[in-house]
Design a protein around this motif. Sequence first.
Motif, PDB file in Angstrom:
ATOM      1  N   MET A 189     -10.351  31.423  10.164  1.00 35.76           N
ATOM      2  CA  MET A 189      -9.351  30.667   9.433  1.00 35.76           C
ATOM      3  C   MET A 189      -8.720  29.632  10.367  1.00 35.76           C
ATOM      4  O   MET A 189      -8.864  29.734  11.577  1.00 35.76           O
ATOM      5  CB  MET A 189      -8.291  31.612   8.873  1.00 35.76           C
ATOM      6  CG  MET A 189      -7.465  32.348   9.913  1.00 35.76           C
ATOM      7  SD  MET A 189      -6.135  33.342   9.174  1.00 35.76           S
ATOM      8  CE  MET A 189      -7.079  34.511   8.201  1.00 35.76           C
ATOM      9  N   PRO A 190      -8.031  28.647   9.805  1.00 36.09           N
ATOM     10  CA  PRO A 190      -7.392  27.645  10.670  1.00 36.09           C
ATOM     11  C   PRO A 190      -6.371  28.295  11.598  1.00 36.09           C
ATOM     12  O   PRO A 190      -5.846  29.376  11.313  1.00 36.09           O
ATOM     13  CB  PRO A 190      -6.707  26.707   9.662  1.00 36.09           C
ATOM     14  CG  PRO A 190      -7.423  26.938   8.370  1.00 36.09           C
ATOM     15  CD  PRO A 190      -7.863  28.362   8.378  1.00 36.09           C
ATOM     16  N   LEU A 191      -6.089  27.619  12.701  1.00 34.03           N
ATOM     17  CA  LEU A 191      -5.069  28.121  13.616  1.00 34.03           C
ATOM     18  C   LEU A 191      -3.736  28.333  12.891  1.00 34.03           C
ATOM     19  O   LEU A 191      -3.354  27.539  12.037  1.00 34.03           O
ATOM     20  CB  LEU A 191      -4.847  27.124  14.754  1.00 34.03           C
ATOM     21  CG  LEU A 191      -5.909  27.059  15.854  1.00 34.03           C
ATOM     22  CD1 LEU A 191      -5.690  25.813  16.707  1.00 34.03           C
ATOM     23  CD2 LEU A 191      -5.871  28.304  16.726  1.00 34.03           C
ATOM     24  N   VAL A 192      -3.066  29.411  13.243  1.00 36.92           N
ATOM     25  CA  VAL A 192      -1.711  29.636  12.756  1.00 36.92           C
ATOM     26  C   VAL A 192      -0.751  29.244  13.875  1.00 36.92           C
ATOM     27  O   VAL A 192      -1.161  28.981  15.004  1.00 36.92           O
ATOM     28  CB  VAL A 192      -1.503  31.102  12.322  1.00 36.92           C
ATOM     29  CG1 VAL A 192      -2.462  31.465  11.206  1.00 36.92           C
ATOM     30  CG2 VAL A 192      -1.686  32.053  13.499  1.00 36.92           C
ATOM     31  N   ARG A 193       0.520  29.214  13.570  1.00 35.23           N
ATOM     32  CA  ARG A 193       1.507  28.819  14.564  1.00 35.23           C
ATOM     33  C   ARG A 193       1.962  30.021  15.387  1.00 35.23           C
ATOM     34  O   ARG A 193       2.218  31.104  14.843  1.00 35.23           O
ATOM     35  CB  ARG A 193       2.703  28.160  13.893  1.00 35.23           C
ATOM     36  CG  ARG A 193       2.356  26.850  13.174  1.00 35.23           C
ATOM     37  CD  ARG A 193       3.605  26.151  12.668  1.00 35.23           C
ATOM     38  NE  ARG A 193       4.504  25.840  13.770  1.00 35.23           N
ATOM     39  CZ  ARG A 193       4.339  24.812  14.608  1.00 35.23           C
ATOM     40  NH1 ARG A 193       3.302  23.993  14.480  1.00 35.23           N
ATOM     41  NH2 ARG A 193       5.200  24.609  15.591  1.00 35.23           N
ATOM     42  N   THR A 194       2.095  29.820  16.689  1.00 36.96           N
ATOM     43  CA  THR A 194       2.585  30.891  17.557  1.00 36.96           C
ATOM     44  C   THR A 194       3.967  31.353  17.106  1.00 36.96           C
ATOM     45  O   THR A 194       4.261  32.554  17.093  1.00 36.96           O
ATOM     46  CB  THR A 194       2.652  30.413  19.015  1.00 36.96           C
ATOM     47  OG1 THR A 194       1.336  30.059  19.462  1.00 36.96           O
ATOM     48  CG2 THR A 194       3.224  31.492  19.929  1.00 36.96           C
ATOM     49  N   SER A 195       4.822  30.424  16.721  1.00 36.99           N
ATOM     50  CA  SER A 195       6.167  30.797  16.293  1.00 36.99           C
ATOM     51  C   SER A 195       6.130  31.747  15.104  1.00 36.99           C
ATOM     52  O   SER A 195       6.945  32.678  15.014  1.00 36.99           O
ATOM     53  CB  SER A 195       6.978  29.546  15.946  1.00 36.99           C
ATOM     54  OG  SER A 195       6.348  28.800  14.920  1.00 36.99           O
ATOM     55  N   ASP A 196       5.180  31.556  14.197  1.00 36.51           N
ATOM     56  CA  ASP A 196       5.069  32.445  13.042  1.00 36.51           C
ATOM     57  C   ASP A 196       4.657  33.849  13.471  1.00 36.51           C
ATOM     58  O   ASP A 196       5.187  34.851  12.958  1.00 36.51           O
ATOM     59  CB  ASP A 196       4.057  31.892  12.039  1.00 36.51           C
ATOM     60  CG  ASP A 196       4.537  30.616  11.358  1.00 36.51           C
ATOM     61  OD1 ASP A 196       5.754  30.338  11.411  1.00 36.51           O
ATOM     62  OD2 ASP A 196       3.693  29.895  10.799  1.00 36.51           O
ATOM     63  N   LEU A 197       3.705  33.939  14.404  1.00 40.54           N
ATOM     64  CA  LEU A 197       3.259  35.255  14.878  1.00 40.54           C
ATOM     65  C   LEU A 197       4.377  35.979  15.605  1.00 40.54           C
ATOM     66  O   LEU A 197       4.585  37.179  15.404  1.00 40.54           O
ATOM     67  CB  LEU A 197       2.045  35.095  15.797  1.00 40.54           C
ATOM     68  CG  LEU A 197       0.769  34.540  15.176  1.00 40.54           C
ATOM     69  CD1 LEU A 197      -0.353  34.514  16.217  1.00 40.54           C
ATOM     70  CD2 LEU A 197       0.342  35.355  13.962  1.00 40.54           C
ATOM     71  N   VAL A 198       5.095  35.257  16.452  1.00 39.95           N
ATOM     72  CA  VAL A 198       6.166  35.890  17.227  1.00 39.95           C
ATOM     73  C   VAL A 198       7.329  36.289  16.323  1.00 39.95           C
ATOM     74  O   VAL A 198       7.885  37.386  16.450  1.00 39.95           O
ATOM     75  CB  VAL A 198       6.643  34.950  18.354  1.00 39.95           C
ATOM     76  CG1 VAL A 198       7.847  35.542  19.076  1.00 39.95           C
ATOM     77  CG2 VAL A 198       5.507  34.698  19.350  1.00 39.95           C
ATOM     78  N   THR A 199       7.697  35.424  15.392  1.00 37.88           N
ATOM     79  CA  THR A 199       8.798  35.731  14.479  1.00 37.88           C
ATOM     80  C   THR A 199       8.483  36.959  13.640  1.00 37.88           C
ATOM     81  O   THR A 199       9.332  37.848  13.462  1.00 37.88           O
ATOM     82  CB  THR A 199       9.088  34.527  13.565  1.00 37.88           C
ATOM     83  OG1 THR A 199       9.478  33.414  14.375  1.00 37.88           O
ATOM     84  CG2 THR A 199      10.199  34.842  12.578  1.00 37.88           C
ATOM     85  N   SER A 200       7.261  37.028  13.134  1.00 32.36           N
ATOM     86  CA  SER A 200       6.858  38.184  12.329  1.00 32.36           C
ATOM     87  C   SER A 200       6.859  39.456  13.160  1.00 32.36           C
ATOM     88  O   SER A 200       7.329  40.508  12.709  1.00 32.36           O
ATOM     89  CB  SER A 200       5.463  37.938  11.738  1.00 32.36           C
ATOM     90  OG  SER A 200       5.006  39.064  11.030  1.00 32.36           O
ATOM     91  N   ALA A 201       6.333  39.372  14.382  1.00 27.60           N
ATOM     92  CA  ALA A 201       6.283  40.546  15.247  1.00 27.60           C
ATOM     93  C   ALA A 201       7.689  41.047  15.568  1.00 27.60           C
ATOM     94  O   ALA A 201       7.970  42.251  15.507  1.00 27.60           O
ATOM     95  CB  ALA A 201       5.536  40.204  16.540  1.00 27.60           C
TER      96      ALA A 201
END
Length: 281
Positions: free
Chosen positions: A1-13
């Motif tokens: 899939m297309p790259l996701v944003r690091t901020s989204d991964l960190v915020t969710s985690a």
Amino acid sequence: MPLVRTSDLVTSARATGEPVFAFNVITVEHAEAIAAGAESADRPAILQISENAVKFHGGRVGPIAAAASAVAAASTARLSLHLDHVEDRTLLRQAHAHGFSSVMFDASKLPYGDNVKATAEAVRWGRERDIWVEAELGRVGGKAGDAHTPGVRTDPAEAAAYVADTGVDALAVAVGSTHAMTARTATLDHALITALRAAVPVPLVLHGSSGVPDEELRRAVAAGMTKINVGTALNTAFTDAVRAFLEAHPSTVDPRSYLRPARAAMGETVAGFLRNVSRRW
């Protein structure tokens, strides 16, 4: 899939109390292994390219960034692209053009006041381009002194002031880990992690996690760590697999013969970190 944003991964985690792992990419095999490991563990991950890796590729960030992005696009895992330990401001300014949604700007070698000024400038630059910026305060072992030397660990009060003065989105802290460890024997200061988590409003990042045992990492996450960086563990798996293959097949000249098991070993290492430290497993 297309790259996701690091901020989204960190915020969710951070919201779920889970870690998000960032694994260092040196070669395309590293990127492929990280994607495979993330798919196997059904977890997201961050593809992390350091300034040192860029130097290895002749100072050109574009080709390895493009390769990592292409690997992510072909993967079913949620993967982001992060530019790590950037000291060169010329390289920093190339991040947006090459698909990075985040950078770790490393001014930790500078005196505190100069660190704050340089990092605040990097954050302002990042805000204008919607790039998430991580920075470091304290001295993680393996870079500039021993991780257990008095005075090198991150002070919570100083960390709070640093975050307020720079506006960083995440803070890498020195709590006892050491870069480039090949044995997983490090012990962390969990009380300090708890204090830092209470003192600063942004996610905490643990560098030098290859040398930290799984249980120590689980405790660190419970205490407040969110982003966990791993590099040397992949290189150890890679090199051990190549060495074993060439010792068993000394006449081999086709690099695919030994890169295949090396890539597989790195993928297993990635999946191991993702499975063993996540609270879901």
